[in-house]
Motif scaffolding. Structure first.
Motif, PDB file in Angstrom:
ATOM      1  N   ASP A 350      -9.621 -33.791 -15.931  1.00  0.00           N
ATOM      2  CA  ASP A 350     -10.616 -33.737 -17.026  1.00  0.00           C
ATOM      3  C   ASP A 350     -11.418 -32.456 -17.030  1.00  0.00           C
ATOM      4  O   ASP A 350     -12.633 -32.466 -16.809  1.00  0.00           O
ATOM      5  CB  ASP A 350     -11.537 -34.950 -16.938  1.00  0.00           C
ATOM      6  N   PRO A 351     -10.859 -31.305 -17.349  1.00  0.00           N
ATOM      7  CA  PRO A 351      -9.432 -31.130 -17.655  1.00  0.00           C
ATOM      8  C   PRO A 351      -8.600 -30.982 -16.384  1.00  0.00           C
ATOM      9  O   PRO A 351      -9.143 -30.728 -15.311  1.00  0.00           O
ATOM     10  CB  PRO A 351      -9.434 -29.836 -18.469  1.00  0.00           C
ATOM     11  N   LEU A 352      -7.296 -31.146 -16.529  1.00  0.00           N
ATOM     12  CA  LEU A 352      -6.378 -31.035 -15.405  1.00  0.00           C
ATOM     13  C   LEU A 352      -6.217 -29.573 -15.007  1.00  0.00           C
ATOM     14  O   LEU A 352      -5.830 -28.728 -15.832  1.00  0.00           O
ATOM     15  CB  LEU A 352      -5.019 -31.624 -15.781  1.00  0.00           C
ATOM     16  N   ARG A 353      -6.559 -29.264 -13.736  1.00  0.00           N
ATOM     17  CA  ARG A 353      -6.470 -27.898 -13.243  1.00  0.00           C
ATOM     18  C   ARG A 353      -5.930 -27.904 -11.825  1.00  0.00           C
ATOM     19  O   ARG A 353      -6.103 -28.883 -11.090  1.00  0.00           O
ATOM     20  CB  ARG A 353      -7.849 -27.227 -13.256  1.00  0.00           C
ATOM     21  N   LEU A 354      -5.338 -26.772 -11.436  1.00  0.00           N
ATOM     22  CA  LEU A 354      -4.728 -26.675 -10.098  1.00  0.00           C
ATOM     23  C   LEU A 354      -4.817 -25.234  -9.615  1.00  0.00           C
ATOM     24  O   LEU A 354      -4.563 -24.303 -10.387  1.00  0.00           O
ATOM     25  CB  LEU A 354      -3.274 -27.141 -10.139  1.00  0.00           C
ATOM     26  N   THR A 355      -5.178 -25.076  -8.352  1.00  0.00           N
ATOM     27  CA  THR A 355      -5.028 -23.789  -7.676  1.00  0.00           C
ATOM     28  C   THR A 355      -4.208 -24.008  -6.417  1.00  0.00           C
ATOM     29  O   THR A 355      -4.253 -25.082  -5.810  1.00  0.00           O
ATOM     30  CB  THR A 355      -6.378 -23.164  -7.283  1.00  0.00           C
ATOM     31  N   SER A 356      -3.477 -22.975  -6.037  1.00  0.00           N
ATOM     32  CA  SER A 356      -2.663 -23.039  -4.822  1.00  0.00           C
ATOM     33  C   SER A 356      -2.689 -21.671  -4.159  1.00  0.00           C
ATOM     34  O   SER A 356      -2.519 -20.652  -4.825  1.00  0.00           O
ATOM     35  CB  SER A 356      -1.218 -23.436  -5.149  1.00  0.00           C
ATOM     36  N   ASP A 357      -2.942 -21.669  -2.865  1.00  0.00           N
ATOM     37  CA  ASP A 357      -2.920 -20.435  -2.081  1.00  0.00           C
ATOM     38  C   ASP A 357      -2.038 -20.654  -0.862  1.00  0.00           C
ATOM     39  O   ASP A 357      -2.225 -21.630  -0.123  1.00  0.00           O
ATOM     40  CB  ASP A 357      -4.334 -20.059  -1.627  1.00  0.00           C
ATOM     41  N   SER A 358      -1.076 -19.756  -0.659  1.00  0.00           N
ATOM     42  CA  SER A 358      -0.170 -19.886   0.475  1.00  0.00           C
ATOM     43  C   SER A 358      -0.008 -18.547   1.161  1.00  0.00           C
ATOM     44  O   SER A 358       0.003 -17.499   0.518  1.00  0.00           O
ATOM     45  CB  SER A 358       1.199 -20.420   0.023  1.00  0.00           C
ATOM     46  N   ASP A 359       0.082 -18.596   2.484  1.00  0.00           N
ATOM     47  CA  ASP A 359       0.367 -17.391   3.255  1.00  0.00           C
ATOM     48  C   ASP A 359       1.506 -17.678   4.213  1.00  0.00           C
ATOM     49  O   ASP A 359       1.614 -18.794   4.754  1.00  0.00           O
ATOM     50  CB  ASP A 359      -0.872 -16.903   4.012  1.00  0.00           C
ATOM     51  N   VAL A 360       2.360 -16.701   4.420  1.00  0.00           N
ATOM     52  CA  VAL A 360       3.552 -16.879   5.248  1.00  0.00           C
ATOM     53  C   VAL A 360       3.676 -15.704   6.208  1.00  0.00           C
ATOM     54  O   VAL A 360       3.101 -14.632   6.000  1.00  0.00           O
ATOM     55  CB  VAL A 360       4.825 -16.982   4.380  1.00  0.00           C
ATOM     56  N   SER A 361       4.433 -15.926   7.286  1.00  0.00           N
ATOM     57  CA  SER A 361       4.704 -14.859   8.245  1.00  0.00           C
ATOM     58  C   SER A 361       6.078 -15.090   8.856  1.00  0.00           C
ATOM     59  O   SER A 361       6.626 -16.188   8.799  1.00  0.00           O
ATOM     60  CB  SER A 361       3.632 -14.814   9.337  1.00  0.00           C
ATOM     61  N   GLY A 362       6.616 -14.034   9.478  1.00  0.00           N
ATOM     62  CA  GLY A 362       7.942 -14.153  10.079  1.00  0.00           C
ATOM     63  C   GLY A 362       9.031 -14.133   9.038  1.00  0.00           C
ATOM     64  O   GLY A 362       9.074 -13.271   8.148  1.00  0.00           O
ATOM     65  N   HIS A 363       9.921 -15.134   9.111  1.00  0.00           N
ATOM     66  CA  HIS A 363      11.038 -15.258   8.175  1.00  0.00           C
ATOM     67  C   HIS A 363      10.856 -16.557   7.384  1.00  0.00           C
ATOM     68  O   HIS A 363      11.474 -17.585   7.704  1.00  0.00           O
ATOM     69  CB  HIS A 363      12.367 -15.266   8.922  1.00  0.00           C
ATOM     70  N   PRO A 364       9.994 -16.557   6.358  1.00  0.00           N
ATOM     71  CA  PRO A 364       9.605 -17.806   5.678  1.00  0.00           C
ATOM     72  C   PRO A 364      10.751 -18.571   5.044  1.00  0.00           C
ATOM     73  O   PRO A 364      10.657 -19.783   4.862  1.00  0.00           O
ATOM     74  CB  PRO A 364       8.594 -17.330   4.620  1.00  0.00           C
ATOM     75  N   ARG A 365      11.846 -17.877   4.708  1.00  0.00           N
ATOM     76  CA  ARG A 365      12.946 -18.620   4.078  1.00  0.00           C
ATOM     77  C   ARG A 365      13.593 -19.603   5.046  1.00  0.00           C
ATOM     78  O   ARG A 365      14.258 -20.547   4.612  1.00  0.00           O
ATOM     79  CB  ARG A 365      13.975 -17.630   3.531  1.00  0.00           C
ATOM     80  N   LEU A 366      13.398 -19.399   6.351  1.00  0.00           N
ATOM     81  CA  LEU A 366      13.869 -20.402   7.319  1.00  0.00           C
ATOM     82  C   LEU A 366      13.145 -21.727   7.136  1.00  0.00           C
ATOM     83  O   LEU A 366      13.656 -22.779   7.518  1.00  0.00           O
ATOM     84  CB  LEU A 366      13.662 -19.888   8.743  1.00  0.00           C
ATOM     85  N   ALA A 367      11.937 -21.657   6.567  1.00  0.00           N
ATOM     86  CA  ALA A 367      11.150 -22.867   6.318  1.00  0.00           C
ATOM     87  C   ALA A 367      11.266 -23.323   4.870  1.00  0.00           C
ATOM     88  O   ALA A 367      10.549 -24.225   4.450  1.00  0.00           O
ATOM     89  CB  ALA A 367       9.689 -22.607   6.671  1.00  0.00           C
ATOM     90  N   GLY A 368      12.154 -22.691   4.099  1.00  0.00           N
ATOM     91  CA  GLY A 368      12.299 -23.043   2.696  1.00  0.00           C
ATOM     92  C   GLY A 368      11.142 -22.563   1.847  1.00  0.00           C
ATOM     93  O   GLY A 368      10.872 -23.136   0.787  1.00  0.00           O
ATOM     94  N   LEU A 369      10.453 -21.507   2.296  1.00  0.00           N
ATOM     95  CA  LEU A 369       9.282 -21.004   1.604  1.00  0.00           C
ATOM     96  C   LEU A 369       9.591 -19.685   0.901  1.00  0.00           C
ATOM     97  O   LEU A 369      10.536 -18.979   1.251  1.00  0.00           O
ATOM     98  CB  LEU A 369       8.132 -20.790   2.591  1.00  0.00           C
ATOM     99  N   TYR A 370       8.742 -19.354  -0.076  1.00  0.00           N
ATOM    100  CA  TYR A 370       8.847 -18.059  -0.740  1.00  0.00           C
ATOM    101  C   TYR A 370       8.489 -16.972   0.271  1.00  0.00           C
ATOM    102  O   TYR A 370       7.676 -17.189   1.170  1.00  0.00           O
ATOM    103  CB  TYR A 370       7.908 -18.024  -1.943  1.00  0.00           C
ATOM    104  N   GLN A 371       9.055 -15.796   0.129  1.00  0.00           N
ATOM    105  CA  GLN A 371       8.973 -14.788   1.171  1.00  0.00           C
ATOM    106  C   GLN A 371       7.678 -13.974   1.162  1.00  0.00           C
ATOM    107  O   GLN A 371       7.451 -13.149   2.050  1.00  0.00           O
ATOM    108  CB  GLN A 371      10.149 -13.829   1.059  1.00  0.00           C
ATOM    109  N   HIS A 372       6.787 -14.189   0.170  1.00  0.00           N
ATOM    110  CA  HIS A 372       5.536 -13.444   0.105  1.00  0.00           C
ATOM    111  C   HIS A 372       4.355 -14.410  -0.011  1.00  0.00           C
ATOM    112  O   HIS A 372       4.502 -15.548  -0.485  1.00  0.00           O
ATOM    113  CB  HIS A 372       5.521 -12.496  -1.101  1.00  0.00           C
ATOM    114  N   ASP A 373       3.161 -13.936   0.388  1.00  0.00           N
ATOM    115  CA  ASP A 373       1.934 -14.689   0.114  1.00  0.00           C
ATOM    116  C   ASP A 373       1.777 -14.830  -1.392  1.00  0.00           C
ATOM    117  O   ASP A 373       2.092 -13.908  -2.161  1.00  0.00           O
ATOM    118  CB  ASP A 373       0.719 -13.967   0.691  1.00  0.00           C
TER     119      ASP A 373
END
Length: 523
Positions: A350-373
């Motif tokens: 009300d209203p519908l809102r979303l924020t997301s913050d992610s940080d990665v290190s090493g080889h993030p694709r091994l974790a199925g993650l995007y390769q950049h913050d």
């Protein structure tokens, strides 16, 4: 080197079965592991045959600790065995701080075991040692320990010996040392009933820091003069492990020693202890009370309807603001961290809102993650991404409406797969913000292919899941750990997801949004 000494499985299981010191272990040295056994000699021992050595070993030392640990696990597969573990903690002045022993009979199906722990004093982490008895027949587990408020506890569902008492992770840790040696052990006769040469592996490391789970938080132990002595059969089966080190913890210092032995392979019988009859009688009333107020899709035996439980979780969150915190770590079997990822999502209505913050290190694709913050801002006017690349921040508008879909925001689909692909048990753990709460734990894999697909792996094993579930179905937190194989890579993955700040989360437009809007005006 820093290592977390505990896998993220049920805290009570770790405290009870591992004497509050699951990985790496601890106990008194036994003469058989540090000197020659009867019928053996090491003086002028036989020349090493490289081709005959167990996996992960060479004449120069340990070349792949994970491979040797896996060979040990394979050698135990399909066989009953007896597991003995002894621990001793002594202060610098010679005062004994703690001593305990464990004796466990494990069935060939890894679903049945009879476990006893006795001891006195405290662990190296300073946690009191409890006498404990556990028995499971593969469908019902009985507990008798002072760590619980009641004398006995009973849990329905498959036993958890499948993921316990093999020492695979322990071996991968202790043999990942700075210096290792391998020597053959001559035997005048076959004292163990197995053919082939035995090998003595010695590993030394100057210093490590261990983190142990404790009732009041985490206890850090600084270890020096870390040594391990392992007696290995030609098949890769580890017969004995002696692991010891000097330690300092706050104002306490001393020496800790552990010995683990494997014996009676294929000849161990899992006996039903006499106290189980008392446990059966005492827990009948507890089970009746538990069944009255469980979440949808859940009963005293575990998850009965994964769709009902995951949907109840999503419904609870639908009209509330909340924050989702997630962290994931991917490590080699020797403990080397390959990738880390942390993310925080904030969702409001009300209203519908979303924020997301992610940080990665090493080889993030091994974790199925995007390769950049990356950061995300989503509202009724669209969804923008801010991606931190080596050459600066780039922006992208991916939609004219809010993304991602509802199921992804609540983890509904992920929870459905986890709860449907794993066998589980349930126990009450107390009251939470939304009423009574329950601990749901995995006891084995029901559908390995589905689970591997969800976890983006070719195959998975040694899976442990624990989830705190509210009476209305909210999964406030879940933790999962597993060994995953993807192509030629095998890693250990640990992830925690928490749903917090229910009804108290505010979502503000991020400062970078204006710049992102200008940069993507033509998209």
């Amino acid at each position: 080197m820093r290592r977390n000494a505990l896998l993220p499985i049920c805290v009570c299981l770790l405290l009870v079965l591992a004497g509050c010191n699951a990985l790496p272990g601890g106990g008194p040295a036994v003469e058989e592991t540090t000197t020659a056994s009867p019928g053996e000699t090491t003086a002028g021992g036989p020349t090493l045959n490289e081709e005959a050595l167990p996996p992960g070993l060479s004449a120069s030392g340990v070349t792949d600790a994970g491979a040797l640990a896996a060979a040990h696990e394979d050698a135990l597969a399909g066989q009953s065995y007896t597991y003995d573990r002894e621990v001793r903690v002594v202060a610098d002045n010679g005062t004994q701080l703690g001593e305990w022993s464990q004796h466990t009979q494990v069935g060939s199906d890894r679903l049945r075991f009879n476990h006893t722990q006795t001891g006195t004093g405290v662990s190296v982490a300073g946690v009191p040692i409890d006498d404990t008895r556990v028995y499971t027949n593969g469908s019902v587990t009985y507990w008798n320990t002072s760590i619980f408020s009641e004398d006995f506890r009973r849990e329905s569902g498959r036993g958890f010996a499948e993921n316990t008492f093999s020492s695979e992770q322990l071996l991968a840790d202790v043999l990942n040392a700075s210096e290792t040696t391998v020597s053959a052990v001559e035997r005048d006769e076959d004292v163990s009933g197995e053919e082939g040469t035995r090998y003595r592996v010695r590993a030394t490391t100057e210093a490590e820091t261990f983190s142990y789970n404790a009732p009041n938080g985490t206890a850090e132990v600084n270890a020096t003069n870390v040594t391990a002595t392992v007696l290995v059969a030609s098949s890769g089966l580890v017969r004995n492990v002696t692991y010891e080190f000097d330690f300092e913890r706050e104002n306490v210092s001393g020496h800790r020693t552990m010995t683990v032995r494997y014996s009676q392979l294929g000849a161990t019988e899992v006996a039903v202890p006499a106290w189980v009859e008392d446990a059966e009688r005492a827990t009948n009333e507890t089970r009746k009370a538990l069944a009255d107020d469980l979440a949808p899709g859940l009963n005293e035996s575990g998850v009965t309807d994964a769709a009902a439980l995951s949907s109840a979780h999503a419904r609870y969150l639908r009209n509330r603001s909340y924050t989702v915190r997630s962290n994931i770590t991917v490590s080699d079997l020797d403990g080397t961290v390959r990738a880390r990822g942390n993310s925080t999502k904030r969702i409001a209505h009300d209203p519908l809102r979303l924020t997301s913050d992610s940080d990665v290190s090493g080889h993030p694709r091994l974790a199925g993650l995007y390769q950049h913050d990356m950061s995300v801002w989503a509202s009724e006017n669209g969804t923008w991404y801010a991606i931190e690349r080596p050459n600066g921040t780039t922006y992208r508008k991916v939609s004219n409406e809010l993304r991602p879909p509802f199921a992804a925001r609540t983890s509904r689909d992920t929870l459905f797969v986890l709860f449907s692909a794993l066998n589980t048990t349930t126990e009450g753990v107390g009251d939470g913000p939304e009423g009574a709460s329950y601990l749901v734990e995995s006891t084995g894999i029901r559908n390995p292919d589905t689970l591997a697909g969800q976890l983006r792996a070719d195959s998975v094993r040694n899976v442990s899941l624990s989830a705190i579930v509210g009476q209305q179905g909210l999964v406030r937190e879940y933790r999962i750990a597993y060994t995953a194989t993807r192509g030629n890579n095998t890693t250990r993955v640990r992830q925690t997801v928490q749903f917090t700040a229910l009804g108290e989360t505010t979502v503000e437009r991020p400062a970078w949004h204006d710049e992102a809007k200008n940069a993507t005006a033509e998209e």
